[in-house]
Design an enzyme around this catalytic site. Structure first.
Site, short mmCIF file in Angstrom:
data_model
loop_
_atom_site.label_atom_id
_atom_site.label_comp_id
_atom_site.label_asym_id
_atom_site.label_seq_id
_atom_site.Cartn_x
_atom_site.Cartn_y
_atom_site.Cartn_z
N ARG A 33 -17.63 -0.99 -17.83
CA ARG A 33 -17.30 -2.24 -17.13
C ARG A 33 -16.52 -1.94 -15.86
O ARG A 33 -15.74 -0.99 -15.83
CB ARG A 33 -16.43 -3.14 -18.02
CG ARG A 33 -17.08 -3.58 -19.30
CD ARG A 33 -18.06 -4.73 -19.05
NE ARG A 33 -18.53 -5.33 -20.29
CZ ARG A 33 -19.56 -4.90 -20.97
NH1 ARG A 33 -20.21 -3.83 -20.57
NH2 ARG A 33 -19.96 -5.53 -22.06
N ASP A 90 0.80 -1.23 0.00
CA ASP A 90 0.00 0.00 0.00
C ASP A 90 0.83 1.28 0.00
O ASP A 90 0.32 2.35 -0.28
CB ASP A 90 -0.92 0.05 1.23
CG ASP A 90 -1.76 -1.20 1.37
OD1 ASP A 90 -2.00 -1.84 0.34
OD2 ASP A 90 -2.16 -1.54 2.49
N VAL A 100 -4.56 -10.08 -6.96
CA VAL A 100 -3.57 -10.18 -8.04
C VAL A 100 -2.39 -9.25 -7.72
O VAL A 100 -1.23 -9.56 -7.99
CB VAL A 100 -4.20 -9.72 -9.38
CG1 VAL A 100 -3.16 -9.55 -10.45
CG2 VAL A 100 -5.25 -10.72 -9.81
N GLY A 136 25.19 -1.07 -21.67
CA GLY A 136 25.52 0.03 -20.76
C GLY A 136 26.78 0.77 -21.16
O GLY A 136 27.24 1.64 -20.43
N HIS A 177 20.00 -6.04 -27.82
CA HIS A 177 19.08 -4.89 -27.88
C HIS A 177 17.72 -5.12 -27.27
O HIS A 177 16.91 -4.19 -27.21
CB HIS A 177 18.93 -4.41 -29.33
CG HIS A 177 20.10 -3.58 -29.75
ND1 HIS A 177 21.32 -4.15 -30.05
CD2 HIS A 177 20.26 -2.24 -29.88
CE1 HIS A 177 22.18 -3.19 -30.35
NE2 HIS A 177 21.57 -2.02 -30.26
#
EC number: 2.7.1.11
Length: 780
Positions: free
Chosen positions: A292, A166, A299, A574, A661
């Protein structure tokens, strides 16, 4: 760290015992924290115990409290939830239960407790600590423990880590699990968006978070929702009217879908709950839209932890062990939290108090107060959300300025989100906003067009660069660029990109001497997977690349676990910057990460091979080694692979994998969407101010060093730094900043991989105090 100090860290825990437990609701990343506590505890010489099933296990004792070993926390980094189990425990709320818990700890000689959980769990821990001496004397009187045992366990040290999806705990910018929960929510929002567009539907999505609107707020910022309902900021009384007007406006602008995000604790000004069903019925009744409702539910707690949560959990776990072992009877129980990107220690009860103050303010309907107490980062998100969602762009462009936006360098996920917020904030401020295609090359060729509000609609969740991006630098074509600046009347430039964006900025600075047209303000927003732009701790796109590498490493480790005795060597991108290799190493539990910034010799490679040979003798028969693409021109991935193959003959076999890539692609993570959106908004606000400042005699003339800046995240704040000042901090040959904060996390990577090294974990965290915001202060 001196030799003596290193020795001290290695012996800091000798004779001490630490218990680690997870309590309350589970959160992804808890396992990373448990793993770090166990391994760093063992590294310092302490004994570490798992407490299974949270406080219930502490009360029940017996087999619930087991000693942990190095190998017992292997392969748990990538698992969601908590491996040692969690439970909500009534017994611990009673003194009788706490008495049994104290008995179980004393009998095992445990005087250090690391609690990973939400505010309820941490408050419980503090109560336990304050009663400790009384509990001991009760146990002594009852003859359950000896005087000697009581003396040995005379005080209890407690350190809390906040694990909660949360993000409702005051004092920390991010709690463990929040980022992963946002990943789950965004995956669902992205999936719903496609079906909503096909059918021209309105979706009402309900997300978790109890009385905290953080998840709902960041989700709406990250997906460009039409409206968000959060408990901290109830809508005005005529919100039904306002909401319906907004939805129909977006439809008339050509949008095929509407998304409304509702926090489960959403209320109106009178404290009456606003439910997703209420909203659906309202939209159907007033507008007749096909609507909807999707309630996301549990989840959000599930799935694999994101790279951010794994690194956060690991860093917090290390800091927790240090805080416990350095604790004395006088140090208050503390909570290890995150401020910006720094680990800090805060007094537990101060944080709990502020968290309670938020609830109290909301109960008393003092919503402004609640918002302030939520902290700087929450306020920031709310301000940007309000700007992007609620304000309608002015129709007249009188007194407006023209600002151009462009992408430079290699594509990075999140670039489009930055362009979107830059364009929209620019329009809200009444400016004309132009977009430049293909970087500086496009600026020279005049590939420039005006962008309206809907031009950037739906861009937030799209990866890569929609404007097109090139690595070309401006110097060669100053004349054409100057001509186009005049032709299109460009008065300010927002450059979103990587190291080329920064060097391009420096060249524009130089060019001001010859070309007056280049004397316009510009700002660089760092966006590159490499995270190598001077002036910023983070770049847009690096988090997405990190998660991509992480997912791949998880799959590779799984393959290695199945085949046994196998070592994988993985090459990451990098350039010369080892950020991705180091952070992915930390997040994926690698045995080593070779980078350019930390030179290594053949002896180091040999030591790593020997380390893996030893590892194959344990129950963990697999290895993972990361190598940054340019860490050494001679010790290439092939060389290291050949060396490992030869030296490991008969003990382990090796495989190599060059990721390539794929690291630049993918849809941006919630962190990158949110970071890019905030950076874009901040850059545009700065730009408007600078243009007004440089406006003289009917034209813009900006030639001061502070009119060309990099906007970067530095420790705890977003700051504008003149590009000229950053020149000295840059290694131009290797395209990296001379000082990089994440190098201080490398010792953690090595300790967690069982190397005997010095423990110098970043800037040492000392106990700080919560700084409360006064009502007049601006959010940073």
């Amino acid at each position: 760290m001196t030799h003596e100090e290193h020795h001290a860290a290695k012996t800091l825990g000798i004779g001490k015992a630490i218990a680690v437990l997870t309590s309350g609701g589970d959160a992804q990343g808890m396992n990373a924290a448990v793993r770090a506590v166990v391994r760093v505890g063992i590294f310092t010489g302490a004994r570490v115990f798992f407490v299974h099933e949270g406080y219930q296990g502490l009360v029940d004792g017996g087999d619930h409290i087991k000693e942990a070993t190095w190998e017992s926390v292997s392969m748990m980094l990538q698992l969601g939830g908590t491996v040692i189990g969690s439970a909500r425990c009534k017994d611990f709320r009673e003194r009788e239960g706490r008495l049994r818990a104290a008995y179980n700890l004393v009998k095992r000689g445990i005087t250090n407790l690391c609690v990973i959980g939400g505010d309820g769990s941490l408050t419980g821990a503090d109560t336990f600590r304050s009663e400790w001496s009384d509990l001991l004397s009760d146990l002594q009187k009852a003859g359950k423990i000896t005087d000697e045992e009581a003396t040995k366990s005379s005080y209890l040290n407690i350190v809390g880590l906040v694990g909660s999806i949360d993000n409702d705990f005051c004092g920390t910018d991010m709690t463990i699990g929040t980022d992963s929960a946002l990943h789950r929510i965004m995956e669902i929002v992205d999936a719903i968006t496609t079906t909503a567009q096909s059918h021209q539907r309105t979706f009402v999505l309900e997300v978790m978070g109890r009385h905290c609107g953080y998840l709902a707020l960041v989700t709406s910022l990250s997906c460009g929702a039409d409206w968000v309902f959060i408990p901290e900021c109830p809508p005005d009384d005529d919100w039904e009217e306002h909401l319906c007007r907004r939805l129909s406006e977006t439809r008339t602008r050509g949008s095929r879908l509407n998304i409304i995000i509702v926090a489960e604790g959403a209320i109106d000004k009178n404290g009456k709950p606003i439910t997703s069903e209420d909203i659906k019925n309202l939209v159907v009744k007033r507008l007749g839209y096909d609507t909807r409702v999707t309630v996301l539910g549990h989840v959000q707690r599930g799935g694999t932890p994101s790279a951010f949560d794994r690194i956060l959990g690991s860093r917090m776990g290390v800091e927790a062990v240090m805080a416990l072992l350095e604790g004395t009877p006088d140090t208050p129980a503390c909570v290890v939290s995150l401020s910006g990107n720094q680990a800090v220690r805060l007094p537990l009860m101060e944080c709990v108090q502020v968290t309670k103050d938020v609830t109290k303010a909301m109960d008393e309907k003092k919503f402004d107060e609640a918002l302030k107490l939520r902290g700087r980062s929450f306020m920031n998100n709310w301000e940007v959300y309000k700007l992007l969602a609620h304000v309608r762009p002015p129709v007249s462009k009188s007194g407006s300025h023209t600002v151009a936006v462009m992408n430079v360098g290699a594509p990075a996920a999140g670039m489009n989100a930055a362009v979107r917020s830059t364009v929209r904030i620019g329009l809200i401020q009444g400016n004309r906003v132009l977009v430049v295609h293909d970087g500086f090359e496009g600026l020279a060729k005049g590939q420039i067009e005006e962008a309206g509000w809907s031009y950037v609609g739906g861009w937030t969740g799209q990866g890569g660069s929609k404007l097109g991006t090139k690595r070309t630098l401006p110097k060669k074509s100053f004349e054409q660029i100057s001509a186009n600046i005049t032709k299109f009347n460009i008065q300010g430039l927002v450059i979103i990109g990587g190291f080329e964006a920064y060097t391009g900025g420096l060249e524009l600075m130089e060019g001001r001497k010859q070309f007056d047209e280049l004397c316009i303000p510009f700002v660089v927003i760092p966006a590159t997977v490499s995270n190598n732009v001077p002036g910023s701790d983070f770049s847009v796109g690096a988090d997405t690349a990190l998660n991509t590498i992480c997912t791949t490493c998880d799959r590779i480790k799984q393959s290695a676990a199945g085949t046994k005795r196998r070592v994988f060597i993985i090459e990451t991108m990098g350039g010369y910057c080892g950020y991705l290799a180091t952070m992915a190493g930390l997040a994926a539990g690698a045995d080593a990460a070779y980078i350019f910034e930390e030179p290594f010799t053949i002896r180091d490679l040999q030591a790593n091979v020997e380390h893996l040979v030893q590892k194959m003798k344990t129950t963990v028969k697999r290895g993972l080694v990361l190598r940054n693409e340019k860490c050494n021109e001679n010790y290439t991935t092939d060389f290291i692979f050949n060396l490992y193959s030869e030296e490991g003959k008969g003990i382990f076999d090796s495989r190599k994998n060059v990721l390539g890539h794929m690291q630049q692609g993918g849809s941006p993570t919630p962190f990158d969407r949110n970071f890019a959106t905030k950076m874009g908004a901040k850059a545009m606000n700065w730009m408007s101010g600078k243009i007004k400042e440089s406006y003289r005699n009917g034209r813009i003339f900006a030639n001061t060093p502070d009119s060309g800046c990099v906007l970067g995240m530095r420790k705890r704040a977003l700051v504008f730094q003149p590009v000229a000042e950053l020149k000295d901090q840059t290694d131009f040959e290797h395209r990296i900043p001379k000082e990089q904060w994440w190098l201080k996390l490398r010792p953690i990577l090595k300790i967690l991989a069982k190397y005997e090294i010095d423990l110098d974990t970043s800037d040492h965290a000392h106990l700080e105090h919560i700084t409360r915001k006064r009502s007049g202060e601006a959010a940073v």
